[in-house]
Design a protein around this motif. Structure first.
Motif, PDB file in Angstrom:
ATOM      1  N   TYR A 157      30.146 -14.748 -17.495  1.00 15.14           N
ATOM      2  CA  TYR A 157      30.190 -15.665 -16.366  1.00 15.14           C
ATOM      3  C   TYR A 157      31.603 -16.130 -16.098  1.00 15.14           C
ATOM      4  N   ARG A 158      31.762 -16.623 -14.902  1.00 10.46           N
ATOM      5  CA  ARG A 158      33.052 -17.143 -14.451  1.00 10.46           C
ATOM      6  C   ARG A 158      32.763 -18.253 -13.462  1.00 10.46           C
ATOM      7  N   SER A 159      33.471 -19.367 -13.606  1.00  6.92           N
ATOM      8  CA  SER A 159      33.236 -20.480 -12.683  1.00  6.92           C
ATOM      9  C   SER A 159      34.502 -20.769 -11.904  1.00  6.92           C
ATOM     10  N   ASN A 160      34.301 -21.272 -10.707  1.00  4.32           N
ATOM     11  CA  ASN A 160      35.416 -21.650  -9.847  1.00  4.32           C
ATOM     12  C   ASN A 160      34.973 -22.819  -8.984  1.00  4.32           C
ATOM     13  N   ILE A 161      35.652 -23.928  -9.066  1.00  5.73           N
ATOM     14  CA  ILE A 161      35.407 -25.160  -8.332  1.00  5.73           C
ATOM     15  C   ILE A 161      33.943 -25.570  -8.442  1.00  5.73           C
ATOM     16  N   ASP A 162      33.079 -25.096  -7.540  1.00  2.42           N
ATOM     17  CA  ASP A 162      31.682 -25.521  -7.550  1.00  2.42           C
ATOM     18  C   ASP A 162      30.709 -24.345  -7.487  1.00  2.42           C
ATOM     19  N   ILE A 163      31.124 -23.192  -8.013  1.00  2.00           N
ATOM     20  CA  ILE A 163      30.241 -22.029  -8.001  1.00  2.00           C
ATOM     21  C   ILE A 163      30.436 -21.228  -9.293  1.00  2.00           C
ATOM     22  N   LYS A 182      27.050 -24.758 -18.189  1.00  2.00           N
ATOM     23  CA  LYS A 182      27.727 -25.674 -17.265  1.00  2.00           C
ATOM     24  C   LYS A 182      28.904 -26.398 -17.893  1.00  2.00           C
ATOM     25  N   ARG A 183      28.897 -26.613 -19.195  1.00  2.00           N
ATOM     26  CA  ARG A 183      30.004 -27.288 -19.856  1.00  2.00           C
ATOM     27  C   ARG A 183      30.821 -26.358 -20.754  1.00  2.00           C
ATOM     28  N   ALA A 184      30.340 -25.161 -20.968  1.00  2.00           N
ATOM     29  CA  ALA A 184      31.021 -24.223 -21.862  1.00  2.00           C
ATOM     30  C   ALA A 184      32.283 -23.671 -21.207  1.00  2.00           C
ATOM     31  N   GLN A 185      33.241 -23.332 -22.017  1.00  2.00           N
ATOM     32  CA  GLN A 185      34.501 -22.813 -21.513  1.00  2.00           C
ATOM     33  C   GLN A 185      34.684 -21.328 -21.818  1.00  2.00           C
ATOM     34  N   GLY A 186      33.677 -20.685 -22.363  1.00  2.00           N
ATOM     35  CA  GLY A 186      33.776 -19.259 -22.683  1.00  2.00           C
ATOM     36  C   GLY A 186      33.498 -18.406 -21.466  1.00  2.00           C
ATOM     37  N   GLU A 187      33.358 -17.122 -21.729  1.00  2.00           N
ATOM     38  CA  GLU A 187      32.990 -16.242 -20.638  1.00  2.00           C
ATOM     39  C   GLU A 187      31.902 -15.252 -21.028  1.00  2.00           C
ATOM     40  N   VAL A 188      31.498 -15.250 -22.307  1.00  2.00           N
ATOM     41  CA  VAL A 188      30.429 -14.372 -22.779  1.00  2.00           C
ATOM     42  C   VAL A 188      29.474 -15.186 -23.634  1.00  2.00           C
ATOM     43  N   ILE A 189      28.177 -15.059 -23.354  1.00  2.00           N
ATOM     44  CA  ILE A 189      27.173 -15.695 -24.199  1.00  2.00           C
ATOM     45  C   ILE A 189      26.008 -14.730 -24.381  1.00  2.00           C
ATOM     46  N   LEU A 190      25.214 -15.008 -25.406  1.00  2.00           N
ATOM     47  CA  LEU A 190      23.963 -14.294 -25.614  1.00  2.00           C
ATOM     48  C   LEU A 190      22.860 -15.267 -25.252  1.00  2.00           C
ATOM     49  N   MET A 242      33.237  -5.209 -14.185  1.00  2.00           N
ATOM     50  CA  MET A 242      32.422  -5.330 -12.975  1.00  2.00           C
ATOM     51  C   MET A 242      32.502  -6.744 -12.419  1.00  2.00           C
ATOM     52  N   LEU A 243      32.391  -7.749 -13.296  1.00  2.00           N
ATOM     53  CA  LEU A 243      32.461  -9.144 -12.867  1.00  2.00           C
ATOM     54  C   LEU A 243      33.811  -9.453 -12.236  1.00  2.00           C
ATOM     55  N   ASN A 244      34.892  -9.006 -12.869  1.00  2.00           N
ATOM     56  CA  ASN A 244      36.225  -9.257 -12.327  1.00  2.00           C
ATOM     57  C   ASN A 244      36.437  -8.569 -10.987  1.00  2.00           C
ATOM     58  N   ALA A 245      35.956  -7.345 -10.845  1.00  2.00           N
ATOM     59  CA  ALA A 245      36.099  -6.627  -9.570  1.00  2.00           C
ATOM     60  C   ALA A 245      35.327  -7.343  -8.468  1.00  2.00           C
ATOM     61  N   PHE A 246      34.102  -7.750  -8.768  1.00  2.00           N
ATOM     62  CA  PHE A 246      33.287  -8.453  -7.775  1.00  2.00           C
ATOM     63  C   PHE A 246      33.927  -9.784  -7.390  1.00  2.00           C
ATOM     64  N   TYR A 247      34.348 -10.550  -8.389  1.00  2.00           N
ATOM     65  CA  TYR A 247      34.972 -11.853  -8.125  1.00  2.00           C
ATOM     66  C   TYR A 247      36.273 -11.694  -7.336  1.00  2.00           C
ATOM     67  N   ASP A 248      37.111 -10.751  -7.724  1.00  2.00           N
ATOM     68  CA  ASP A 248      38.375 -10.540  -7.019  1.00  2.00           C
ATOM     69  C   ASP A 248      38.162 -10.072  -5.583  1.00  2.00           C
ATOM     70  N   ALA A 249      37.167  -9.220  -5.364  1.00  2.00           N
ATOM     71  CA  ALA A 249      36.869  -8.761  -4.009  1.00  2.00           C
ATOM     72  C   ALA A 249      36.383  -9.921  -3.143  1.00  2.00           C
ATOM     73  N   VAL A 250      35.494 -10.743  -3.692  1.00  2.00           N
ATOM     74  CA  VAL A 250      35.011 -11.909  -2.954  1.00  2.00           C
ATOM     75  C   VAL A 250      36.164 -12.866  -2.676  1.00  2.00           C
ATOM     76  N   SER A 251      37.003 -13.072  -3.673  1.00  2.00           N
ATOM     77  CA  SER A 251      38.149 -13.963  -3.513  1.00  2.00           C
ATOM     78  C   SER A 251      39.095 -13.470  -2.418  1.00  2.00           C
ATOM     79  N   THR A 252      39.347 -12.190  -2.387  1.00  2.00           N
ATOM     80  CA  THR A 252      40.221 -11.626  -1.356  1.00  2.00           C
ATOM     81  C   THR A 252      39.599 -11.766   0.024  1.00  2.00           C
TER      82      THR A 252
END
Length: 176
Positions: free
Chosen positions: A65-71, A49-57, A89-99
């Motif tokens: 992960y990717r965050s936007n506003i409140d999701i 919730k406070r991290a600014q990365g995009e990959v964790i173990l 895969m994450l970018n494709a899913f996020y971009d499709a949802v965003s579009t």
């Protein structure tokens, strides 16, 4: 030895700003019941919730992960999985949802259009296998083909079609 398998996704989870589940699809038997899934999601949210990365173990699994506003959008894979494949895969899913949501990716719009978001996920991943990594292809499969109102005579349009056509023409006149 590396395990070569098409089953690369273990879970796709969408959480809101408080860590509550908006959407969760788990593939495989790593989290067989709701109690284990909720515990995993709570720990995952607390760690990111406070991290600014995009990959964790986390929990011996790779999580992108990717965050936007409140999701928050999460993709979970095994430790042997290639992070770049999961990221595409994450970018494709996020971009499709965003579009599909007209670039208003927030909890309210996701909840209002949950059917489209679930269809997007189903077109992207099936049983843990990545089907598509092109956001435009996903959007074209999910979105309904819109009839061009210009081709339908005004007298044969329904009231909603006529209203939509008039609104579109008015908007295009304002933009000129």
């Amino acid at each position: 030895m590396v395990n070569l398998s098409l089953y690369s996704i273990k879970a796709v989870v969408l959480l809101d700003a408080e860590g509550n589940r908006v959407l969760g699809k788990y593939y495989g038997q790593d989290y067989p019941n709701l109690k284990e899934q909720k515990a995993f999601e709570k720990g995952l949210f607390d760690k990111t919730k406070r991290a600014q990365g995009e990959v964790i173990l986390y929990d011996n699994q790779v999580v992108l992960y990717r965050s936007n506003i409140d999701i928050f959008f999460y993709v979970v894979g095994s430790t042997e999985e290639n992070e770049l494949i999961l990221l595409s895969m994450l970018n494709a899913f996020y971009d499709a949802v965003s579009t599909l949501l007209r670039f208003q990716v927030e909890k309210r719009s996701v909840m209002d259009n949950l059917d489209l978001v679930v269809l997007c996920l189903d077109e992207t991943v099936d049983a843990g296998i990545i089907l598509e990594t092109d956001a435009n292809a996903i959007v074209s499969r999910v979105s309904k083909p819109r009839l061009d109102m210009v081709d339908i005579p005004f007298s044969e349009q329904t009231l909603m079609q006529a209203y939509q056509s008039a609104r579109d023409r008015f908007a295009s006149q304002l933009l000129r």
